[in-house]
Design a protein around this motif. Structure first.
Motif, PDB file in Angstrom:
ATOM      1  N   SER A 153       0.828  -1.198   0.000  1.00 50.55           N
ATOM      2  CA  SER A 153       0.000   0.000   0.000  1.00 50.55           C
ATOM      3  C   SER A 153       0.863   1.250   0.000  1.00 50.55           C
ATOM      4  O   SER A 153       2.014   1.238   0.442  1.00 50.55           O
ATOM      5  CB  SER A 153      -0.931   0.022   1.220  1.00 50.55           C
ATOM      6  N   ASN A 159      -3.902   4.489   4.146  1.00 47.55           N
ATOM      7  CA  ASN A 159      -3.724   3.785   2.881  1.00 47.55           C
ATOM      8  C   ASN A 159      -4.527   4.485   1.787  1.00 47.55           C
ATOM      9  O   ASN A 159      -5.744   4.642   1.920  1.00 47.55           O
ATOM     10  CB  ASN A 159      -4.181   2.331   2.999  1.00 47.55           C
ATOM     11  N   TYR A 162      -3.220   0.752  -3.579  1.00 50.43           N
ATOM     12  CA  TYR A 162      -2.670  -0.580  -3.332  1.00 50.43           C
ATOM     13  C   TYR A 162      -2.097  -1.165  -4.621  1.00 50.43           C
ATOM     14  O   TYR A 162      -2.731  -1.134  -5.680  1.00 50.43           O
ATOM     15  CB  TYR A 162      -3.759  -1.527  -2.807  1.00 50.43           C
TER      16      TYR A 162
END
Length: 234
Positions: A153, A159, A162
């Motif tokens: 990530s 995050n 990804y």
């Protein structure tokens, strides 16, 4: 792993007959070998629990444990009625959930790193990932790249995107509407994600994936990353 799968298929007459019906003149061993070598994910569908499989996956952790996903498919028939059940759901077979994956890494005590994900992929995929990482860090040197078992990530306070790896392709999953990404991506592929996969990445935002198999048009992928980072800071 190739030899083990070949042995399992070749020793089961009914299973071998099914393979032969689809393969025609192609040789079984070569088919299995090519399939595994061209994919980092192998889905093994079985009709019941096989006690030997967990031991095999634990013993051969770098091959079976890393590459093979299991699905149990059962058929129930009552007269003219039939029910099929599978576990886990097909659309969730590749990765469990973001939170579960992070916990699983801690429980397995596996040394997860960028090298873990780059092992076995093509040189083109390695180059794609490294160039995109380099461009992202140029945008903001504080970005972190966080390897977990099923993905790497990009962290910008949370995050925000990804990377998932295939032998010959790199998937970049981003929290943007598919239609918006299509206005930026012209030469790479934008992959639609099913509802189940959308839930995997997070219900609060829409998601789609950019599938990259060449270094020819990385600038448009960089443009997508710029939008992702800008929207994350609104």
């Amino acid at each position: 792993m190739i030899e083990k799968i070949y042995s399992i298929v070749n020793s089961d007459e009914s299973l071998r007959a099914e393979f032969d019906a689809h393969l025609g003149s192609r040789e079984l061993y070569k088919f299995i070998k090519d399939t595994i070598e061209n994919s980092q994910n192998v889905l093994l569908v079985i009709d019941g629990e096989k006690k030997e499989l967990p031991e095999i996956m634990d013993t051969y952790s770098d091959t079976w444990g890393k590459l093979v996903k299991l699905m149990t498919l059962k058929k129930f028939v009552n007269g003219s009625e039939m029910i099929l059940s599978c576990h886990p759901e097909f659309e969730r077979i590749d990765i469990p959930t973001v939170e579960e994956a992070d916990v699983e890494n801690q429980e397995d005590n596996v040394a997860i790193s960028e090298e873990y994900h780059l092992e076995g992929v093509s040189e083109v995929v390695k180059t794609i990932y490294r160039k995109l990482k380099e461009e992202a860090i140029k945008m903001d040197a504080s970005l972190r790249f966080n390897p977990q078992k099923y993905y790497i990530s990009i962290i910008d306070r949370r995050n925000v995107a990804y990377f998932t790896f295939r032998k010959k392709k790199l998937h970049l999953t981003v929290p943007l509407h598919e239609e918006r990404v299509l206005t930026l991506i012209k030469k790479n592929t934008v992959k639609h994600l099913s509802d189940g996969v959308q839930r995997f990445w997070g219900n609060s935002r829409p998601w789609c994936s950019v599938v990259i198999s060449s270094t020819d048009a990385l600038s448009e992928v960089v443009d997508v990353l710029k939008v992702v980072l800008a929207e994350n800071r609104l």
